[in-house]
Design a protein around this motif. Sequence first.
Motif, PDB file in Angstrom:
ATOM      1  N   VAL A 107       0.743  -1.532   0.544  1.00  0.00           N
ATOM      2  CA  VAL A 107       0.072   0.162  -0.139  1.00  0.00           C
ATOM      3  C   VAL A 107       0.860   1.205  -0.130  1.00  0.00           C
ATOM      4  CG1 VAL A 107      -1.875   1.524   0.981  1.00  0.00           C
ATOM      5  CG2 VAL A 107      -1.817  -1.069   0.889  1.00  0.00           C
ATOM      6  N   ASP A 108       2.482   1.067   0.922  1.00  0.00           N
ATOM      7  CA  ASP A 108       3.091   1.950   0.736  1.00  0.00           C
ATOM      8  C   ASP A 108       4.019   2.999  -1.075  1.00  0.00           C
ATOM      9  OD1 ASP A 108       2.550   2.827   3.749  1.00  0.00           O
ATOM     10  OD2 ASP A 108       3.710   1.624   3.732  1.00  0.00           O
ATOM     11  N   THR A 109       3.791   1.414  -0.884  1.00  0.00           N
ATOM     12  CA  THR A 109       4.044   2.068  -2.489  1.00  0.00           C
ATOM     13  C   THR A 109       3.099   2.301  -4.140  1.00  0.00           C
ATOM     14  OG1 THR A 109       6.020  -0.138  -2.722  1.00  0.00           O
ATOM     15  CG2 THR A 109       5.504   1.228  -4.714  1.00  0.00           C
ATOM     16  N   VAL A 110       2.016   2.366  -3.305  1.00  0.00           N
ATOM     17  CA  VAL A 110       0.902   2.511  -4.270  1.00  0.00           C
ATOM     18  C   VAL A 110      -0.225   3.556  -3.733  1.00  0.00           C
ATOM     19  CG1 VAL A 110      -2.306   2.575  -4.299  1.00  0.00           C
ATOM     20  CG2 VAL A 110       0.185   0.193  -4.480  1.00  0.00           C
ATOM     21  N   GLY A 111       0.715   4.886  -2.307  1.00  0.00           N
ATOM     22  CA  GLY A 111       0.021   5.313  -2.124  1.00  0.00           C
ATOM     23  C   GLY A 111       1.544   6.688  -2.305  1.00  0.00           C
ATOM     24  N   GLU A 112       2.407   6.104  -2.909  1.00  0.00           N
ATOM     25  CA  GLU A 112       3.821   6.644  -3.678  1.00  0.00           C
ATOM     26  C   GLU A 112       3.507   6.976  -4.541  1.00  0.00           C
ATOM     27  OE1 GLU A 112       6.196   8.986  -2.142  1.00  0.00           O
ATOM     28  OE2 GLU A 112       5.589   7.523  -0.386  1.00  0.00           O
ATOM     29  N   MET A 113       2.688   5.742  -5.833  1.00  0.00           N
ATOM     30  CA  MET A 113       2.556   6.212  -7.162  1.00  0.00           C
ATOM     31  C   MET A 113       1.305   6.991  -7.403  1.00  0.00           C
ATOM     32  SD  MET A 113       2.387   2.588  -8.663  1.00  0.00           S
ATOM     33  CE  MET A 113       1.635   1.682  -8.288  1.00  0.00           C
ATOM     34  N   PHE A 114       0.698   7.348  -6.215  1.00  0.00           N
ATOM     35  CA  PHE A 114      -0.651   8.451  -6.109  1.00  0.00           C
ATOM     36  C   PHE A 114       0.095   9.621  -6.016  1.00  0.00           C
ATOM     37  CE2 PHE A 114      -4.041   4.973  -4.953  1.00  0.00           C
ATOM     38  CZ  PHE A 114      -4.473   5.212  -6.321  1.00  0.00           C
ATOM     39  N   LYS A 115       0.742  10.000  -5.816  1.00  0.00           N
ATOM     40  CA  LYS A 115       1.748  11.254  -5.462  1.00  0.00           C
ATOM     41  C   LYS A 115       2.222  11.763  -5.765  1.00  0.00           C
ATOM     42  CE  LYS A 115       1.797  10.924  -0.216  1.00  0.00           C
ATOM     43  NZ  LYS A 115       2.921  10.668   0.336  1.00  0.00           N
ATOM     44  N   SER A 116       3.355  10.746  -7.159  1.00  0.00           N
ATOM     45  CA  SER A 116       3.873  11.160  -8.355  1.00  0.00           C
ATOM     46  C   SER A 116       2.807  11.269  -9.438  1.00  0.00           C
ATOM     47  CB  SER A 116       4.758   9.522  -8.667  1.00  0.00           C
ATOM     48  OG  SER A 116       5.636   9.029  -7.992  1.00  0.00           O
ATOM     49  N   TRP A 117       1.465  10.706  -9.251  1.00  0.00           N
ATOM     50  CA  TRP A 117       0.494  10.930 -10.802  1.00  0.00           C
ATOM     51  C   TRP A 117      -0.058  12.149  -9.834  1.00  0.00           C
ATOM     52  CZ3 TRP A 117      -4.618  11.056  -7.774  1.00  0.00           C
ATOM     53  CH2 TRP A 117      -5.633  11.486  -8.894  1.00  0.00           C
ATOM     54  N   LEU A 118      -0.476  12.857  -9.151  1.00  0.00           N
ATOM     55  CA  LEU A 118      -0.819  14.043  -8.427  1.00  0.00           C
ATOM     56  C   LEU A 118       0.449  14.966  -9.300  1.00  0.00           C
ATOM     57  CD1 LEU A 118      -1.737  13.428  -5.328  1.00  0.00           C
ATOM     58  CD2 LEU A 118      -3.801  14.696  -6.630  1.00  0.00           C
ATOM     59  N   LYS A 119       1.352  14.711  -9.083  1.00  0.00           N
ATOM     60  CA  LYS A 119       2.523  15.871  -9.779  1.00  0.00           C
ATOM     61  C   LYS A 119       2.889  15.837 -11.398  1.00  0.00           C
ATOM     62  CE  LYS A 119       5.760  14.228  -6.394  1.00  0.00           C
ATOM     63  NZ  LYS A 119       7.370  13.780  -5.729  1.00  0.00           N
ATOM     64  N   ASP A 120       2.728  14.547 -12.110  1.00  0.00           N
ATOM     65  CA  ASP A 120       2.658  14.152 -13.592  1.00  0.00           C
ATOM     66  C   ASP A 120       1.530  15.087 -13.845  1.00  0.00           C
ATOM     67  OD1 ASP A 120       4.581  12.722 -13.156  1.00  0.00           O
ATOM     68  OD2 ASP A 120       3.043  10.849 -13.364  1.00  0.00           O
ATOM     69  N   THR A 158      -0.213  15.121 -21.220  1.00  0.00           N
ATOM     70  CA  THR A 158       0.711  13.879 -21.793  1.00  0.00           C
ATOM     71  C   THR A 158       1.210  13.078 -20.174  1.00  0.00           C
ATOM     72  OG1 THR A 158       2.299  15.561 -20.103  1.00  0.00           O
ATOM     73  CG2 THR A 158       2.578  15.708 -22.177  1.00  0.00           C
ATOM     74  N   TYR A 159       0.442  13.602 -18.593  1.00  0.00           N
ATOM     75  CA  TYR A 159       0.921  12.098 -17.633  1.00  0.00           C
ATOM     76  C   TYR A 159      -0.066  11.260 -18.446  1.00  0.00           C
ATOM     77  CZ  TYR A 159      -4.528  12.613 -16.015  1.00  0.00           C
ATOM     78  OH  TYR A 159      -5.824  11.940 -16.099  1.00  0.00           O
ATOM     79  N   ARG A 160      -1.088  10.764 -19.183  1.00  0.00           N
ATOM     80  CA  ARG A 160      -0.808   9.701 -19.212  1.00  0.00           C
ATOM     81  C   ARG A 160      -0.435   8.977 -20.156  1.00  0.00           C
ATOM     82  NH1 ARG A 160      -6.483  12.148 -19.415  1.00  0.00           N
ATOM     83  NH2 ARG A 160      -7.892  11.130 -17.724  1.00  0.00           N
ATOM     84  N   ASP A 161       0.837   9.710 -20.413  1.00  0.00           N
ATOM     85  CA  ASP A 161       1.775   8.847 -21.328  1.00  0.00           C
ATOM     86  C   ASP A 161       3.415   7.989 -20.174  1.00  0.00           C
ATOM     87  OD1 ASP A 161       0.692   9.469 -23.732  1.00  0.00           O
ATOM     88  OD2 ASP A 161       2.147  11.127 -23.271  1.00  0.00           O
ATOM     89  N   LYS A 162       2.642   8.993 -18.983  1.00  0.00           N
ATOM     90  CA  LYS A 162       4.150   7.436 -18.108  1.00  0.00           C
ATOM     91  C   LYS A 162       3.286   5.796 -17.670  1.00  0.00           C
ATOM     92  CE  LYS A 162       5.034  12.631 -16.831  1.00  0.00           C
ATOM     93  NZ  LYS A 162       6.665  12.746 -16.388  1.00  0.00           N
TER      94      LYS A 162
END
Lengths: 463, 463
Positions: A396-409, A416-420
């Motif tokens: 879950v922690d890793t998923v949480g980090e993904m959500f944060k990257s996504w917000l930054k993207d 273009t964030y959907r190209d990540k």
Amino acid sequence: MNKKRTNKKRVGIIGAGPSGLAQLRAFEALQNKGEEVPEIVCFEKQSNWGGMWNYTWRTGVGKYGEPIHGSMYKYLWSNGPKECLEFSDYSFDEHFKKPISSYPPRPVLFDYIQGRIKKSKAREYIRFDTTARWVSYDEKTKKFTLVLDDLKIDKTYSEEFDYLIVASGHFSTPNMPYFKGIENFPGTVIHAHDFRGADQFKDQNLLLIGSSYSAEDIGVQCHKHGAKSVTLSYRSNPIGVAWPEGIKELPLVTHFENDTAYFKDGTTEKFDAVIMCTGYQHKFPFLPDELRLKTKNNLYPDHLYKGIFFNKLPQLIYLGMQDQYYTFNMFDAQAWVARDFMMGTYKLPEENERRLDMDKWLERNDKLETSFDHVDFQSDYIKDLLALSDYPDFNVDTVGEMFKSWLKDKEENILTYRDKTYKSVVTGTMAAEHHTDWMDELDDSKERYLYEPEEEEAIPENI
Amino acid sequence: MNKKRTNKKRVGIIGAGPSGLAQLRAFEALQNKGEEVPEIVCFEKQSNWGGMWNYTWRTGVGKYGEPIHGSMYKYLWSNGPKECLEFSDYSFDEHFKKPISSYPPRPVLFDYIQGRIKKSKAREYIRFDTTARWVSYDEKTKKFTLVLDDLKIDKTYSEEFDYLIVASGHFSTPNMPYFKGIENFPGTVIHAHDFRGADQFKDQNLLLIGSSYSAEDIGVQCHKHGAKSVTLSYRSNPIGVAWPEGIKELPLVTHFENDTAYFKDGTTEKFDAVIMCTGYQHKFPFLPDELRLKTKNNLYPDHLYKGIFFNKLPQLIYLGMQDQYYTFNMFDAQAWVARDFMMGTYKLPEENERRLDMDKWLERNDKLETSFDHVDFQSDYIKDLLALSDYPDFNVDTVGEMFKSWLKDKEENILTYRDKTYKSVVTGTMAAEHHTDWMDELDDSKERYLYEPEEEEAIPENI
């Protein structure tokens, strides 16, 4: 899922969307281990499963005159990395047999949701084209009576259940505030719920009222598909990403005069169409008000212990009623806990203890400030759930980090964030880069998405 | 309309549109003669009375998330002479104090409907923002239990009634057939129910599927307000009037490919928008199916004795469920008979006799061929009703003749028939010629309609 009416407990599920299907899957997982499960019936208003992911061209009411459930539109691509919603018991790799990109379009996600449940007999337990009309609860027998309407044959009937699972979603019933003068606006005025794709808004100047996911996503889609301009109007705070030319944000509309909108900052502008991205109501017309969840959209609706058990009457279970970062995997985690409660293997504490637990979460919820806080809060909620059942653990922690990257993207570049690409916490697989940049991809079909250009190019040109 | 809960019978009315208001008015008329009437409660889902005539800018669902009742649109003018729908106990003269034209716009007719009922205490007996959720009938107590939902405070409750009047209309729930490829049509696709005015279709090529009143009226309005072209597509028979340039009829659409419609006669054509004028369903989601009227739209729905009494259970009364030439005055004639039954002064024959009576009407209905036959049939139905109560008699034959002239007027010129005038059978007053030809009148407000150009011109120019 035995159909004999012995002394078995009966479980009624309202809705065969991601939450209702999660509940069926949870019982199935147990059954696969050789355990006996209650008698289960799932009622679905639509003719197919998938809930919100079951796209329809219709708006207003369906063929049987019932309010349309879906708010889905054409050209909808996941607005978060698929790695954040992956079922931990059924990976994208297992379904697609190859890595796919992190942001698939609707038909691909629908295919994935179906994939897991198609392998089982779940479909036999679902009564399609059947809507729940009215629920009553008998204090003496401790049973729910559910009045159902079989829309196909126009027939009503009642059945009793020991447990009732409300999995009917909360993004179906539009919330549509009045703005002075809107009744004289000459162009199209619709709620996001009735938006079915950007095509009809080509070359138009669009006003989208709202600053949440609907406004952001519909605005960007209309920009991509050729709207002349997109203006987003926010009540409290702008979305605030780096908008491309052609999209801008203004404060709230104060009123309309014909086709002109007046904004709080004194701006005035003419528009061809207004799309109200003003959110949804939690609406349960089939429940008496004492059993209804009454809440605004938020990360921890009150009165639900562990986010699911109606505190006054925990045999009444609500799935997926939270505002959502986590989606499919959260519904799963909830459904597994609900299942264990119904199986008697997970015991609830007393009502007042449950009240104290909810209060803790509500207090913390009140203090959240940033989007990152929200992500952390929901991550902690998921961890709390995962500890209670045998739903396969995931990081879950890793998923949480993904959500944060996504917000930054998104903040960096909304186009273009959907190209990540992101890496699965279930399989460790890195997502594939998609064959086409999202902004250039106007076709959202599964066929187009799964097509592999390299192979095509490798075919010798000897036709 | 005494509120004390003595031994009085209780009457529940669902809907405060023209039919529900007629029922209130019928009891009021008796009360004005000094008679004691039952305890009456009328439940209205909307925030105001008027039913279909209560215009809203909203589509889909209302502010409380309930399906929108109204199919009303801007710039709707009566599509039949007002002399055909005049209340025989409250004339247009009494309301407007001067002759007005034969085809007033919606706000003027709404004003007229309100005028009669505003004089009474009817409003006190109506619970607004209250929807009927579920009805059950107890064979032992002979009472209906009605589950209600007070939308404003989000609270459900039950009440018992001896009589239940279903006056919820049947032009609210769209019937919307599927056409192959419609899901990929890029432009607007709506049902007539969600049409709110022609403005948004200016300069567009419109396809209207259907050949009844909605298609005819929406088509003509869109033509008047600047659509580039209007194409009507019929299933069985064209409307067949002398269409002006810019409106035409084609046989049924077979399918769509993107923005191109394919018609049965081989024609293909591109369109910007599709409006489905494909009719409405009789829909009573609050009734168990054994109490539901199940019928298509027609002049004599089966199972209703005298067109109103549910034959299996005559304490259940349906008002206004017929297809309609006659409207307001028919609802009145029905409500007066219903009232006398509830008062015990009109006795019903036995069930089998009622069955025979209905059969006679149904047989005759089956044999009707022309529009004139339909008019005569409904005129005879009205006469049948008028003979049963003291609702003020009016010259039904003359009204029948007016309907026939109106049909001819429309056939001759669909753009000018609203400029014709008719004579009231209630007061003998000849309608006024309107100050502006209908085709030139783009403003449908009451103010504009009632404005008198002569007076303005008479003001001396000494400003």
